[in-house]
Scaffold this active site. Structure first.
Site, PDB file in Angstrom:
ATOM      1  N   SER A   1       7.759  -6.414  -6.826  1.00  0.00           N
ATOM      2  CA  SER A   1       8.369  -6.009  -8.097  1.00  0.00           C
ATOM      3  C   SER A   1       9.241  -7.133  -8.659  1.00  0.00           C
ATOM      4  O   SER A   1       9.562  -8.099  -7.947  1.00  0.00           O
ATOM      5  CB  SER A   1       9.227  -4.764  -7.857  1.00  0.00           C
ATOM      6  OG  SER A   1      10.438  -5.164  -7.252  1.00  0.00           O
TER       7      SER A   1
ATOM      8  N   LEU B   1       0.352  -1.661  -3.416  1.00  0.00           N
ATOM      9  CA  LEU B   1       1.284  -1.326  -4.504  1.00  0.00           C
ATOM     10  C   LEU B   1       1.532   0.163  -4.582  1.00  0.00           C
ATOM     11  O   LEU B   1       0.635   0.976  -4.352  1.00  0.00           O
ATOM     12  CB  LEU B   1       0.715  -1.794  -5.844  1.00  0.00           C
ATOM     13  CG  LEU B   1       0.761  -3.292  -6.120  1.00  0.00           C
ATOM     14  CD1 LEU B   1      -0.028  -3.609  -7.388  1.00  0.00           C
ATOM     15  CD2 LEU B   1       2.200  -3.786  -6.241  1.00  0.00           C
TER      16      LEU B   1
ATOM     17  N   CYS C   1      -4.603   7.977   4.130  1.00  0.00           N
ATOM     18  CA  CYS C   1      -4.518   7.685   5.572  1.00  0.00           C
ATOM     19  C   CYS C   1      -4.983   8.870   6.443  1.00  0.00           C
ATOM     20  O   CYS C   1      -5.642   8.680   7.474  1.00  0.00           O
ATOM     21  CB  CYS C   1      -3.103   7.266   5.948  1.00  0.00           C
ATOM     22  SG  CYS C   1      -1.822   8.202   5.111  1.00  0.00           S
TER      23      CYS C   1
ATOM     24  N   HIS D   1      -0.636   9.472  12.494  1.00  0.00           N
ATOM     25  CA  HIS D   1      -0.860  10.838  12.011  1.00  0.00           C
ATOM     26  C   HIS D   1      -1.758  11.588  13.010  1.00  0.00           C
ATOM     27  O   HIS D   1      -2.861  11.133  13.335  1.00  0.00           O
ATOM     28  CB  HIS D   1      -1.573  10.829  10.658  1.00  0.00           C
ATOM     29  CG  HIS D   1      -0.751  10.289   9.515  1.00  0.00           C
ATOM     30  ND1 HIS D   1       0.574   9.939   9.620  1.00  0.00           N
ATOM     31  CD2 HIS D   1      -1.091  10.054   8.210  1.00  0.00           C
ATOM     32  CE1 HIS D   1       1.015   9.524   8.440  1.00  0.00           C
ATOM     33  NE2 HIS D   1       0.025   9.576   7.575  1.00  0.00           N
TER      34      HIS D   1
HETATM   35  N1  LIG Z   1       2.380   4.106   4.032  1.00  0.00           N
HETATM   36  C1  LIG Z   1       1.151   4.535   4.351  1.00  0.00           C
HETATM   37  O1  LIG Z   1       0.875   4.956   5.499  1.00  0.00           O
HETATM   38  C2  LIG Z   1       0.073   4.524   3.341  1.00  0.00           C
HETATM   39  C3  LIG Z   1       0.285   4.144   2.009  1.00  0.00           C
HETATM   40  N2  LIG Z   1      -0.745   4.141   1.126  1.00  0.00           N
HETATM   41  C4  LIG Z   1      -0.570   3.718  -0.273  1.00  0.00           C
HETATM   42  O2  LIG Z   1      -0.269   2.309  -0.288  1.00  0.00           O
HETATM   43  C5  LIG Z   1       0.611   2.010  -1.353  1.00  0.00           C
HETATM   44  C6  LIG Z   1       1.879   1.371  -0.811  1.00  0.00           C
HETATM   45  O3  LIG Z   1       2.567   2.301   0.013  1.00  0.00           O
HETATM   46  P1  LIG Z   1       3.858   1.895   0.841  1.00  0.00           P
HETATM   47  O4  LIG Z   1       3.722   0.520   1.378  1.00  0.00           O
HETATM   48  O5  LIG Z   1       4.100   3.012   1.753  1.00  0.00           O
HETATM   49  O6  LIG Z   1       4.985   1.857  -0.335  1.00  0.00           O
HETATM   50  P2  LIG Z   1       6.391   1.119  -0.353  1.00  0.00           P
HETATM   51  O7  LIG Z   1       7.243   1.903  -1.252  1.00  0.00           O
HETATM   52  O8  LIG Z   1       6.878   0.841   1.025  1.00  0.00           O
HETATM   53  O9  LIG Z   1       6.068  -0.304  -1.049  1.00  0.00           O
HETATM   54  C7  LIG Z   1       5.743  -0.395  -2.411  1.00  0.00           C
HETATM   55  C8  LIG Z   1       5.466  -1.841  -2.823  1.00  0.00           C
HETATM   56  O10 LIG Z   1       5.208  -1.853  -4.243  1.00  0.00           O
HETATM   57  C9  LIG Z   1       6.053  -2.834  -4.859  1.00  0.00           C
HETATM   58  N3  LIG Z   1       6.415  -2.446  -6.217  1.00  0.00           N
HETATM   59  C10 LIG Z   1       7.165  -1.376  -6.605  1.00  0.00           C
HETATM   60  N4  LIG Z   1       7.321  -1.377  -7.951  1.00  0.00           N
HETATM   61  C11 LIG Z   1       6.663  -2.462  -8.407  1.00  0.00           C
HETATM   62  C12 LIG Z   1       6.476  -3.038  -9.707  1.00  0.00           C
HETATM   63  N5  LIG Z   1       6.988  -2.475 -10.800  1.00  0.00           N
HETATM   64  N6  LIG Z   1       5.714  -4.162  -9.806  1.00  0.00           N
HETATM   65  C13 LIG Z   1       5.180  -4.742  -8.720  1.00  0.00           C
HETATM   66  N7  LIG Z   1       5.349  -4.269  -7.453  1.00  0.00           N
HETATM   67  C14 LIG Z   1       6.082  -3.145  -7.312  1.00  0.00           C
HETATM   68  C15 LIG Z   1       7.291  -2.895  -3.980  1.00  0.00           C
HETATM   69  O11 LIG Z   1       7.972  -4.120  -4.195  1.00  0.00           O
HETATM   70  P3  LIG Z   1       9.598  -4.251  -4.016  1.00  0.00           P
HETATM   71  O12 LIG Z   1       9.870  -4.359  -2.539  1.00  0.00           O
HETATM   72  O13 LIG Z   1       9.900  -5.513  -4.748  1.00  0.00           O
HETATM   73  O14 LIG Z   1      10.196  -3.037  -4.633  1.00  0.00           O
HETATM   74  C16 LIG Z   1       6.643  -2.803  -2.589  1.00  0.00           C
HETATM   75  O15 LIG Z   1       6.150  -4.060  -2.213  1.00  0.00           O
HETATM   76  C17 LIG Z   1       0.874   3.317  -2.103  1.00  0.00           C
HETATM   77  O16 LIG Z   1      -0.011   3.401  -3.177  1.00  0.00           O
HETATM   78  C18 LIG Z   1       0.586   4.372  -1.032  1.00  0.00           C
HETATM   79  O17 LIG Z   1       0.239   5.581  -1.616  1.00  0.00           O
HETATM   80  C19 LIG Z   1      -1.997   4.459   1.539  1.00  0.00           C
HETATM   81  C20 LIG Z   1      -2.260   4.846   2.825  1.00  0.00           C
HETATM   82  C21 LIG Z   1      -1.229   4.926   3.813  1.00  0.00           C
HETATM   83  N1  LIG Z   2       0.658  10.328   1.540  1.00  0.00           N
HETATM   84  C1  LIG Z   2       0.429   9.600   2.772  1.00  0.00           C
HETATM   85  C2  LIG Z   2       0.422   8.132   2.496  1.00  0.00           C
HETATM   86  C3  LIG Z   2      -0.128   7.789   1.164  1.00  0.00           C
HETATM   87  O1  LIG Z   2       0.502   7.072   0.450  1.00  0.00           O
HETATM   88  O2  LIG Z   2      -1.295   8.314   0.828  1.00  0.00           O
HETATM   89  P1  LIG Z   2      -2.107   7.989  -0.525  1.00  0.00           P
HETATM   90  O3  LIG Z   2      -2.474   6.545  -0.492  1.00  0.00           O
HETATM   91  O4  LIG Z   2      -3.290   8.867  -0.486  1.00  0.00           O
HETATM   92  O5  LIG Z   2      -1.216   8.293  -1.706  1.00  0.00           O
HETATM   93  C4  LIG Z   2       1.508  10.017   3.755  1.00  0.00           C
HETATM   94  O6  LIG Z   2       2.505  10.473   3.266  1.00  0.00           O
HETATM   95  O7  LIG Z   2       1.396   9.856   4.949  1.00  0.00           O
END
Ligand SMILES: NC(=O)C1=CN([C@@H]2O[C@H](COP(=O)(O)OP(=O)(O)OC[C@H]3O[C@@H](n4cnc5c(N)ncnc54)[C@H](OP(=O)(O)O)[C@@H]3O)[C@@H](O)[C@H]2O)C=CC1
Ligand SMILES: N[C@@H](CC(=O)OP(=O)(O)O)C(=O)O
Length: 357
Positions: free
Chosen positions: A38, A85, A152, A249
């Site tokens: 971000s 993201l 996931c 999970h």
């Molecule tokens: N956690 C999990 O187990 C799983 C997550 N997901 C998906 O993966 C994605 C990421 O999840 P997760 O890592 O948990 O999320 P986090 O909240 O931990 O990380 C989000 C990331 O997005 C960046 N970000 C936020 N706002 C902006 C912006 N305006 N412009 C650019 N970058 C931005 C953040 O940067 P900054 O640090 O600078 O704010 C950070 O790097 C989501 O879509 C989630 O649904 C899918 C499967 C499993």
């Molecule tokens: N919702 C999942 C992680 C996730 O971000 O899923 P999705 O990419 O489908 O939004 C969890 O909370 O464990």
């Protein structure tokens, strides 16, 4: 020696982004070239921008890299962009990368339902990469394309289901109950006062995603490779809960088969013998086998089994007859490895092996 590919990571500072860093820092064919996050993080050295939550330290090769904004121009030299993201902003940014003819591997939910975008779990449906030629034609792209990972929890579920479907034919009913780790909610995620000493029986949108995604992933692809065919006659019912576990999970699953029940022994054998193209293609991150079968009466468990085969395998145990449906079992998936970044990296390795990158 293999030619290396330059990769960018969007959302590099997040929970999934940090997994990408660990998986890619010493990768034999991918070299980290650009990190995006971000505006809060842009311009800072990675080590100063990130709130690092992994048990291994930040790789030295990455610590001093400067994080940039997620602008397509800044990633135009990348052969591959991995996206971790936040879904609120992933849609526009990933589309901008695609329009710049970049190969994008997304973890976000935004494009999973797009009929022109494959939803690929690497040890399940890598044949859906066959849709990419059509996607490129539609978008007038030469080398770029977009694929997404599954949710996931869906990812863990479809691996054993695919093995069962291949062996015993279609399933008519699937009941699944999840106990999901807090890392699934990102950082800072679920407040400690909500999750310590507690179970929260609601994860917004999760059940709908599980119930829908299974049909796309386990479906086929049309002969002309221009369309994916979703399963039509399989009903999935999911109940998702959040539990005070860091990673991993756990899911309890019951299945009814359209053509009658196999025996427990037959199910164990099929799970043991299941293989996927990822191993056959010799991909670096492919697990030796997609499913680790445990016969211990009290396994799988998140703390003990989440690192099995480096988190790229699903661990399945407690297979038994279900008095309501046909067969029931318990599975465990590492939500940020196979459930997120690990799937993307393995998908990209498959794409390289198939000559798409
Ligand atoms: N956690 C999990 O187990 C799983 C997550 N997901 C998906 O993966 C994605 C990421 O999840 P997760 O890592 O948990 O999320 P986090 O909240 O931990 O990380 C989000 C990331 O997005 C960046 N970000 C936020 N706002 C902006 C912006 N305006 N412009 C650019 N970058 C931005 C953040 O940067 P900054 O640090 O600078 O704010 C950070 O790097 C989501 O879509 C989630 O649904 C899918 C499967 C499993
Ligand atoms: N919702 C999942 C992680 C996730 O971000 O899923 P999705 O990419 O489908 O939004 C969890 O909370 O464990």
């Amino acid at each position: 020696m293999a030619v290396t590919k330059k990769v960018g990571i969007l959302g590099a500072t997040g929970t999934v982004g940090q997994r990408f860093i660990l998986l890619l820092a010493e990768h034999p064919i991918f070299t980290i070239h650009a990190l995006g996050a971000s505006p809060r993080s842009a311009g800072k050295a990675y080590k100063d921008a990130v709130r690092w939550k992994q048990s291994r330290p930040i790789p030295e090769s990455v610590a001093q890299l400067v994080v940039t904004a997620c602008e397509a121009d800044l990633f135009k030299d990348c052969d591959v962009v991995f996206s971790g993201l936040d879904a609120d902003i992933a849609g526009d940014i990933e589309m901008a990368m695609l329009k710049n003819d970049i190969a994008v591997f997304s973890n976000a939910k935004n494009y999973r339902r797009d009929p022109t975008v494959p939803l690929i779990v690497p040890t399940v449906n890598s044949n859906h990469f066959d849709l990419i030629a059509h996607q490129r034609t539609l978008n007038k792209l030469n080398k770029g394309f977009l694929i997404t990972n599954a949710n996931c929890s869906t990812t863990g579920l479809v691996v054993p289901l695919k093995a069962l479907q291949d062996a015993f034919g279609p399933m008519s009913h699937i009941l699944v109950n999840t106990q999901q780790a807090i890392s699934g909610a990102g950082y800072p995620g679920v407040p400690s006062l909500d999750i310590l000493d507690n179970v929260v029986p609601h994860i917004g949108g999760e059940e709908e995603k599980m119930e829908w995604e299974v049909a796309k992933i386990l479906g086929g692809i049309a002969q002309d490779k221009k369309e994916l065919h979703h399963l039509q006659d399989t009903i999935v019912s999911a109940t998702c809960t959040r539990v005070p576990v860091l990673d991993g999970h756990l899911e309890t699953v019951s299945v009814k088969f359209a053509n009658g029940s196999p025996s427990v022994e037959e199910v164990y054998k099929v799970l043991e013998e299941y293989t996927s193209d990822a191993e056959k293609l010799g991909c670096f991150s492919a697990p030796q086998k997609p499913i680790v079968v445990t016969y211990d009466p009290d396994r799988p468990q998140p703390r003990l089994d989440r690192e099995n085969l480096k988190g790229q395998a699903v661990t399945v145990g407690r297979v038994r007859k279900c008095p309501v449906l046909h067969i029931k079992f318990v599975l465990l998936v590492h939500n940020t490895v196979l459930g997120a970044a690990g799937s993307s990296v393995l998908n990209a390795e498959i794409a390289v092996a198939k000559g798409l990158i």
